[in-house]
Write a protein that holds these residues in place. Structure first.
Motif, PDB file in Angstrom:
ATOM      1  N   GLY A  24      -9.872  -0.716   4.687  1.00 26.27           N
ATOM      2  CA  GLY A  24      -9.674   0.284   5.730  1.00 26.27           C
ATOM      3  C   GLY A  24     -10.608   1.450   5.541  1.00 26.27           C
ATOM      4  O   GLY A  24     -11.216   1.615   4.484  1.00 26.27           O
ATOM      5  N   PRO A  25     -10.741   2.280   6.570  1.00 23.14           N
ATOM      6  CA  PRO A  25     -11.649   3.421   6.475  1.00 23.14           C
ATOM      7  C   PRO A  25     -11.126   4.463   5.495  1.00 23.14           C
ATOM      8  O   PRO A  25      -9.911   4.616   5.313  1.00 23.14           O
ATOM      9  N   ASP A  26     -12.050   5.178   4.877  1.00 24.97           N
ATOM     10  CA  ASP A  26     -11.670   6.284   4.013  1.00 24.97           C
ATOM     11  C   ASP A  26     -11.013   7.387   4.831  1.00 24.97           C
ATOM     12  O   ASP A  26     -11.295   7.551   6.023  1.00 24.97           O
ATOM     13  N   VAL A  27     -10.152   8.149   4.187  1.00 23.08           N
ATOM     14  CA  VAL A  27      -9.470   9.269   4.814  1.00 23.08           C
ATOM     15  C   VAL A  27      -9.716  10.520   3.978  1.00 23.08           C
ATOM     16  O   VAL A  27      -9.498  10.504   2.764  1.00 23.08           O
ATOM     17  N   VAL A  28     -10.201  11.563   4.603  1.00 19.06           N
ATOM     18  CA  VAL A  28     -10.347  12.866   3.956  1.00 19.06           C
ATOM     19  C   VAL A  28      -9.927  13.899   5.000  1.00 19.06           C
ATOM     20  O   VAL A  28     -10.640  14.147   5.956  1.00 19.06           O
ATOM     21  N   ASP A  29      -8.757  14.515   4.796  1.00 27.15           N
ATOM     22  CA  ASP A  29      -8.151  15.312   5.860  1.00 27.15           C
ATOM     23  C   ASP A  29      -7.359  16.450   5.232  1.00 27.15           C
ATOM     24  O   ASP A  29      -6.336  16.222   4.577  1.00 27.15           O
ATOM     25  N   LEU A  30      -7.816  17.680   5.422  1.00 27.63           N
ATOM     26  CA  LEU A  30      -7.064  18.863   5.006  1.00 27.63           C
ATOM     27  C   LEU A  30      -6.560  19.567   6.253  1.00 27.63           C
ATOM     28  O   LEU A  30      -7.349  20.010   7.089  1.00 27.63           O
TER      29      LEU A  30
END
Length: 317
Positions: free
Chosen positions: A234-240
Motif C-alpha cells: 500500500g502507499p506510504d502515509v505521512v500525515d500530521l
C-alpha cells in the motif's frame, strides 16, 4: 553575500544538496568528500571532490554535514575548531549526553550553526504555524500523527542501508523527528507521556522498529498522538493533523497543506508536489543564507534538534 559551502557526505541526502547548492545564488559549492569512492565519482562533474573531510573544512565558510548520525559529533567538533559554520543533518547523534555537549559547544563557539529540519522553512509548515498563530482553527484540541511505510528503508534510500538498523536508523529517527520538530514549534515543547515501540525478531535484534504508538503532551495539556506502522502493501502515509475547535489543518505527503472546517480537505498551497518540494528546499537555503549572514532566520537550532532527539530516544528506549 555568497557563502562558500562544502559537503561532507554524498549519500542520499548529501547528493540531493549538491544540486540545490549549485542552483542557489547565495552559495558557492567549493568542495565535497565521502569515504565511498563511488559516491564521490558520481558527482565529480558537479563539485570539486577533495581527499578528506579536513580538506572540505579548510576550503569552506560553512560545511553541510550529511553523514550518518554516529559521525556528526566528529565533524561538528572539527568545524568549530576551525571556526567554520555548521549545517548538520538531524539527529545530532544517537547519544543524548554527547548531543548535549554539542549544543553547549556551538553555543559558546560563536560559529553559525543550524540543523537541517526541512520544515523550518517549508511553505507548508510556515503557513501551518502562521494560521494556528492567527487563530484560524480556533483553540487547539489535539494533534494526530499517522505514518505507514510499506518498505523501510524506502527504495530511494538504497545507498543508506544503515537506516534499517536499530542502532542509528529507523523511521522514528528519520521521519517522525521532522514532525515532532513542527509540533514543538506550533504546540510548544512536548513531553512524552508513554510509548510502545515494536522491533522485529531475528537478525540478532539489529533491525529498526516496525510499529509505534505514543502519546505526547504540550505545556497546555494538548495531546499529540502518534500511530506508526511498517510492512504490508500500500502507499506510504505521512500525515500530521492539528485539530481545533473551528477547523483543522494538516500536512500531507510532506509538502501539501490542507484545511477543513468540517467538510472535505481543501488544498491551500497548490497541488504540484514537485513545485512544493522545490519551494521547500529553496526556502531552506534562503534561511540558511540569512543564518550565515547574521540575520534573523528560521533554521532549526542545535537546542531545538536536541529537544527532538530527546523525545525520539525516549520513545525508542
Amino acid at each position: 553575500m555568497v557563502h562558500r559551502i562544502g559537503i561532507i557526505g554524498l549519500g542520499t541526502v548529501g547528493a540531493r544538496f549538491v544540486d540545490q547548492f549549485n542552483l542557489h545564488d547565495d552559495f558557492d559549492l567549493v568542495a565535497a568528500w565521502d569515504p565511498d569512492r563511488d559516491a564521490c565519482a558520481a558527482h565529480h562533474d558537479s563539485v570539486t571532490i577533495v581527499n578528506d573531510a579536513a580538506s572540505v573544512i579548510a576550503l569552506a565558510d560553512v560545511v553541510y554535514i550529511a553523514v550518518p548520525p554516529l559521525f556528526h559529533r566528529e565533524y561538528v567538533e572539527a568545524c568549530v575548531a576551525a571556526g567554520v559554520g555548521v549545517f548538520c543533518e538531524k539527529p545530532l547523534g544517537i547519544d543524548i549526553t554527547q548531543s548535549r555537549a554539542l549544543v553547549d559547544l556551538v553555543a559558546t563557539s560563536g560559529v553559525p550553526a543550524g540543523v537541517n529540519f526541512v520544515f523550518s522553512a517549508a511553505p507548508s509548515a510556515v503557513e501551518l504555524a502562521e494560521r494556528i498563530k492567527q487563530g484560524a482553527i480556533g483553540d487547539i484540541v489535539r494533534g494526530d500523527l499517522r505514518l505507514h511505510f510499506a518498505e523501510w528503508p524506502r527504495a530511494w534510500h538504497a545507498k543508506a542501508q544503515w537506516l534499517k538498523l536499530r542502532d542509528q536508523g529507523g523511521w522514528i529517527r528519520e521521519v517522525v523527528s521532522h514532525f515532532l520538530f513542527v509540533a514543538n514549534r506550533v504546540l510548544g515543547p512536548l513531553t512524552l507521556d508513554h510509548a510502545i515501540v515494536t522491533f522485529p525478531d531475528g537478525v540478532d535484534g539489529q533491525l529498526s522498529e516496525i510499529d509505534a504508538l505514543a502519546r505526547l503532551s504540550a505545556p497546555s495539556g494538548t495531546p499529540l498522538v502518534l500511530i506508526g506502522t511498517g510492512e504490508g502493501v500500500g502507499p506510504d502515509v505521512v500525515d500530521l493533523t492539528i485539530r481545533g475547535t473551528t477547523g483543522s489543518l494538516r500536512l500531507v505527503d510532506w509538502y501539501h497543506l490542507q484545511s477543513s472546517d468540517g467538510g472535505d480537505w481543501q488544498h491551500l498551497l497548490g497541488t504540484d508536489r514537485a513545485e512544493l518540494g522545490a519551494n521547500a528546499y529553496g526556502g531552506q537555503l534562503a534561511e540558511l543564507s540569512k543564518m550565515l549572514s547574521g540575520e534573523p532566520h528560521s533554521i532549526a537550532t542545535f537546542a531545538e534538534a536536541l529537544a527532538v532527539q530527546e523525545l525520539v530516544e525516549q520513545m525508542l528506549n
